[in-house]
Design a protein around this motif. Structure first.
Motif, PDB file in Angstrom:
ATOM      1  N   ALA A 121       7.071   1.942   8.505  1.00 37.21           N
ATOM      2  CA  ALA A 121       8.060   1.390   7.697  1.00 37.21           C
ATOM      3  C   ALA A 121       7.264   0.641   7.465  1.00 37.21           C
ATOM      4  CB  ALA A 121       9.480   1.344   8.493  1.00 37.21           C
ATOM      5  N   GLY A 122       6.063  -0.464   7.681  1.00 38.07           N
ATOM      6  CA  GLY A 122       6.106  -1.356   7.707  1.00 38.07           C
ATOM      7  C   GLY A 122       6.273  -2.267   8.199  1.00 38.07           C
ATOM      8  N   ALA A 123       6.351  -2.022   9.699  1.00 35.73           N
ATOM      9  CA  ALA A 123       6.579  -3.633  10.556  1.00 35.73           C
ATOM     10  C   ALA A 123       5.852  -3.799  11.169  1.00 35.73           C
ATOM     11  CB  ALA A 123       7.861  -3.061  11.731  1.00 35.73           C
ATOM     12  N   LEU A 157       7.645 -15.836   8.274  1.00 36.41           N
ATOM     13  CA  LEU A 157       7.948 -14.486   9.899  1.00 36.41           C
ATOM     14  C   LEU A 157       9.901 -13.622   9.829  1.00 36.41           C
ATOM     15  CD1 LEU A 157       5.457 -13.317  12.492  1.00 36.41           C
ATOM     16  CD2 LEU A 157       8.697 -13.344  13.549  1.00 36.41           C
ATOM     17  N   ILE A 158       9.527 -12.442   9.449  1.00 35.74           N
ATOM     18  CA  ILE A 158      10.972 -12.595   9.446  1.00 35.74           C
ATOM     19  C   ILE A 158      11.073 -11.124  11.299  1.00 35.74           C
ATOM     20  CG2 ILE A 158      12.632 -10.316   9.454  1.00 35.74           C
ATOM     21  CD1 ILE A 158      11.429 -10.773   5.985  1.00 35.74           C
ATOM     22  N   VAL A 159      11.695 -12.017  11.737  1.00 33.52           N
ATOM     23  CA  VAL A 159      12.737 -11.000  13.003  1.00 33.52           C
ATOM     24  C   VAL A 159      13.698  -9.909  12.821  1.00 33.52           C
ATOM     25  CG1 VAL A 159      13.442 -10.972  15.497  1.00 33.52           C
ATOM     26  CG2 VAL A 159      11.298 -12.970  14.808  1.00 33.52           C
ATOM     27  N   MET A 217       6.375 -10.347  -3.853  1.00 30.88           N
ATOM     28  CA  MET A 217       6.791 -11.781  -3.130  1.00 30.88           C
ATOM     29  C   MET A 217       7.073 -11.616  -2.193  1.00 30.88           C
ATOM     30  SD  MET A 217       6.255 -13.376  -5.980  1.00 30.88           S
ATOM     31  CE  MET A 217       7.614 -15.247  -5.120  1.00 30.88           C
ATOM     32  N   LEU A 218       7.793 -10.561  -1.676  1.00 31.45           N
ATOM     33  CA  LEU A 218       7.672 -10.481  -0.198  1.00 31.45           C
ATOM     34  C   LEU A 218       6.737  -9.621   0.696  1.00 31.45           C
ATOM     35  CD1 LEU A 218      11.537 -10.633  -0.622  1.00 31.45           C
ATOM     36  CD2 LEU A 218      10.425 -12.416   0.223  1.00 31.45           C
ATOM     37  N   ARG A 219       6.120  -9.163  -0.236  1.00 25.00           N
ATOM     38  CA  ARG A 219       5.552  -7.531   0.495  1.00 25.00           C
ATOM     39  C   ARG A 219       5.134  -8.288   2.322  1.00 25.00           C
ATOM     40  NH1 ARG A 219       3.077  -4.675  -3.806  1.00 25.00           N
ATOM     41  NH2 ARG A 219       2.524  -6.079  -4.732  1.00 25.00           N
ATOM     42  N   ASP A 220       4.126  -9.349   2.227  1.00 22.07           N
ATOM     43  CA  ASP A 220       3.549  -9.614   3.088  1.00 22.07           C
ATOM     44  C   ASP A 220       3.157 -10.380   4.152  1.00 22.07           C
ATOM     45  OD1 ASP A 220       0.932  -8.745   1.765  1.00 22.07           O
ATOM     46  OD2 ASP A 220       0.459 -10.782   1.019  1.00 22.07           O
ATOM     47  N   THR A 221       4.649 -11.209   4.036  1.00 21.85           N
ATOM     48  CA  THR A 221       5.621 -11.427   4.751  1.00 21.85           C
ATOM     49  C   THR A 221       5.163 -10.622   6.115  1.00 21.85           C
ATOM     50  OG1 THR A 221       7.717 -12.620   3.403  1.00 21.85           O
ATOM     51  CG2 THR A 221       8.168 -13.109   5.417  1.00 21.85           C
TER      52      THR A 221
END
Length: 146
Positions: A112-114, A64-66, A88-92
């Protein structure tokens, strides 16, 4: 004697095994968010820019990214859009943070995708709950994600 329980599948692991990357140019915010996460048992790492975050993501797995909206160089929205284009990262899952928290900003962040949005200053219990919710949703099979 009873047999030992088999290991839990990943979807049933406590979120304490989750790896969270904090991306914020404010060292104070990075420190606070790291301590909130670590006190919850998460493994937290922090970087100060989107460019450093991309390097960290290439170097290892992140659950997960904050992400701060206002970053030097590539801002949080541009970073989020870039993540969503990377196979590789789009589902994070991404939790975007901003000191601007009007309904308009929320809409822009989600566009934006958040995956979720928290206003600054945030309350530690709310931040923890939102992170836990995102991690739980990310572990569901695609047909059950809401």
């Amino acid at each position: 004697a009873p047999l030992p329980a088999p290991p839990l599948p990943v979807s049933q692991l406590e979120p304490t095994a989750a790896r969270v990357l904090i991306v914020d140019d404010d060292e104070g915010v990075r420190t606070v968010v790291c301590s909130v996460l670590e006190s919850g048992g998460y493994r937290a790492a922090a970087v100060a820019s989107a460019e450093e975050a991309l390097d960290a993501l290439r170097a290892g797995e992140v659950d997960l990214i904050v992400l701060d909206w206002c970053l030097p160089g590539m801002d949080g929205l541009a970073f989020c859009r870039r993540l969503r284009q990377d196979p590789m990262l789009r589902d994070t899952p991404v939790l975007l943070m901003s000191s601007h928290c009007s309904p308009c900003e929320l809409s822009i962040a989600l566009d934006a995708g958040a995956d979720d949005f928290v206003g600054k200053p945030f309350r530690a219990p709310e931040l923890g709950a939102r992170i836990l919710g995102l991690l739980r949703r990310s572990q569901l099979p695609p047909s059950r994600r809401g």
